[in-house]
Design a protein around this motif. Structure first.
Motif, PDB file in Angstrom:
ATOM      1  N   ALA A 168       0.826  -1.205   0.000  1.00 43.92           N
ATOM      2  CA  ALA A 168       0.000   0.000   0.000  1.00 43.92           C
ATOM      3  C   ALA A 168       0.863   1.259   0.000  1.00 43.92           C
ATOM      4  CB  ALA A 168      -0.929  -0.004   1.213  1.00 43.92           C
ATOM      5  N   VAL A 169       1.868   1.295   0.854  1.00 44.95           N
ATOM      6  CA  VAL A 169       2.755   2.470   0.912  1.00 44.95           C
ATOM      7  C   VAL A 169       3.504   2.637  -0.400  1.00 44.95           C
ATOM      8  CG1 VAL A 169       4.760   3.465   2.079  1.00 44.95           C
ATOM      9  CG2 VAL A 169       2.980   2.334   3.422  1.00 44.95           C
ATOM     10  N   THR A 195      10.533   6.591   2.386  1.00 47.40           N
ATOM     11  CA  THR A 195       9.216   6.123   2.833  1.00 47.40           C
ATOM     12  C   THR A 195       9.001   4.658   2.468  1.00 47.40           C
ATOM     13  OG1 THR A 195       8.306   8.356   2.598  1.00 47.40           O
ATOM     14  CG2 THR A 195       6.734   6.517   2.641  1.00 47.40           C
ATOM     15  N   VAL A 196       9.359   4.314   1.232  1.00 47.73           N
ATOM     16  CA  VAL A 196       9.163   2.940   0.760  1.00 47.73           C
ATOM     17  C   VAL A 196      10.090   1.983   1.506  1.00 47.73           C
ATOM     18  CG1 VAL A 196       9.400   1.420  -1.248  1.00 47.73           C
ATOM     19  CG2 VAL A 196       8.310   3.659  -1.495  1.00 47.73           C
ATOM     20  N   GLU A 247      -7.238  -0.963  -5.406  1.00 51.24           N
ATOM     21  CA  GLU A 247      -6.955  -2.389  -5.214  1.00 51.24           C
ATOM     22  C   GLU A 247      -5.972  -2.623  -4.074  1.00 51.24           C
ATOM     23  OE1 GLU A 247      -5.633  -3.819  -8.980  1.00 51.24           O
ATOM     24  OE2 GLU A 247      -7.680  -4.122  -9.763  1.00 51.24           O
ATOM     25  N   ALA A 248      -5.043  -1.692  -3.873  1.00 50.88           N
ATOM     26  CA  ALA A 248      -4.042  -1.858  -2.816  1.00 50.88           C
ATOM     27  C   ALA A 248      -4.563  -1.424  -1.451  1.00 50.88           C
ATOM     28  CB  ALA A 248      -2.779  -1.063  -3.163  1.00 50.88           C
ATOM     29  N   LEU A 249      -5.442  -0.412  -1.421  1.00 49.79           N
ATOM     30  CA  LEU A 249      -5.834   0.195  -0.151  1.00 49.79           C
ATOM     31  C   LEU A 249      -7.169  -0.302   0.396  1.00 49.79           C
ATOM     32  CD1 LEU A 249      -4.782   3.892  -0.888  1.00 49.79           C
ATOM     33  CD2 LEU A 249      -3.470   2.135   0.309  1.00 49.79           C
ATOM     34  N   LEU A 277      -0.732  10.432   5.247  1.00 48.02           N
ATOM     35  CA  LEU A 277       0.260  11.454   5.589  1.00 48.02           C
ATOM     36  C   LEU A 277       1.637  11.129   5.029  1.00 48.02           C
ATOM     37  CD1 LEU A 277      -0.813  12.220   9.275  1.00 48.02           C
ATOM     38  CD2 LEU A 277      -1.138  13.658   7.241  1.00 48.02           C
ATOM     39  N   GLN A 278       1.938   9.856   4.866  1.00 53.02           N
ATOM     40  CA  GLN A 278       3.205   9.505   4.217  1.00 53.02           C
ATOM     41  C   GLN A 278       3.212   9.976   2.769  1.00 53.02           C
ATOM     42  OE1 GLN A 278       4.910   5.469   5.215  1.00 53.02           O
ATOM     43  NE2 GLN A 278       2.998   5.292   6.376  1.00 53.02           N
ATOM     44  N   GLY A 279       2.089   9.807   2.098  1.00 54.18           N
ATOM     45  CA  GLY A 279       1.987  10.328   0.736  1.00 54.18           C
ATOM     46  C   GLY A 279       2.060  11.839   0.715  1.00 54.18           C
TER      47      GLY A 279
END
Length: 245
Positions: free
Chosen positions: A105-106, A131-132, A180-182, A199-201
């Motif tokens: 997701a991230v 982040t990743v 699809e991921a979230l 918030l990471q995004g």
């Protein structure tokens, strides 16, 4: 003469006790295993093996099962604690699966934000890589992320930063990827966890300055896919923009 007792006070005599009346009838269930696998056991609090079982109830007379009384189940039986749970328990991801879903997701959110804002800023791509990596892709590099964005552009014929029209600023292909991921992950996250992904995004988008319209639209899509209402998404994005980097 009193019957002998053990150290813990239990009766050690083997004969029937005064007042004891054997049950003439009872209902017993004969279980049959129809499948197995691994699941997250609510009682154990971790990943365990399970057996999916169905049962046939029988009326027992003096301990002997004689008359069929219908079926029961299916149930999920934990191989460790032997607890029985409804089959909906299997909808909860295992710890291993949950970690993979969160990591993916991230990664997808980072790609979506980069695709919306472009990859020309090293500050942005560096923030995305950090982040990743923190999410679990420890070997991620800027070159890998840029290559994925270029592949996405080649597949769709455009970057998300260059929408076809005002009605599709997020880009249909990546919007589908985000959902699809979230969406499968959202029910298993506390509100704070869903907000954290958004918030990471946001931090990636803000690494080179205020949100662009395309970045804000992508982040709004992220919030919706995480089951955050539009007002909460807008509030979180505004708060992130006011926070010093």
């Amino acid at each position: 003469m009193r019957p002998a007792r053990g150290q813990n006070g239990t009766n050690l005599s083997t004969g029937p006790q005064p007042g004891f009346r054997p049950r003439l009838w009872s209902t017993r269930t004969q279980w049959h295993t129809v499948g197995d696998g691994e699941f997250f056991c609510p009682d154990c609090g971790g990943d365990r093996n399970y057996q999916r079982r169905t049962g046939r109830r029988r009326l027992a007379v003096l301990g002997m099962p004689l008359v069929a009384r219908g079926t029961t189940g299916p149930v999920v039986e934990c191989a460790a604690c032997l607890g029985h749970f409804g089959t909906e328990t299997l909808d909860h991801p295992t710890t291993t699966r949950f970690s993979a879903m969160l990591r993916d997701a991230v990664h997808t959110v980072a790609l979506a934000v980069l695709a919306a804002g472009g990859t020309s800023s090293r500050t942005v791509t560096g923030t995305a890589v950090a982040t990743v990596r923190a999410a679990g892709f420890e070997d991620c590099t800027e070159d890998q992320l840029v290559a994925l964005i270029e592949a996405l552009a080649a597949d769709t014929g455009r970057f998300l930063a260059d929408p076809v029209d005002d009605t599709d600023p997020c880009g249909a292909a990546l919007a589908i990827e985000l959902h699809e991921a979230l969406e499968p992950l959202a029910p298993h996250l506390a509100p704070a966890g869903r907000e954290s992904i958004l918030l990471q995004g946001a931090r990636i988008a803000l690494a080179d300055g205020p949100y662009s319209p395309a970045e804000r639209e992508v982040l709004s899509t992220v919030g919706g896919a995480l089951s955050l209402c539009a007002d909460d998404t807008a509030r979180l994005l505004a708060a992130a923009a006011r926070t010093p980097s």
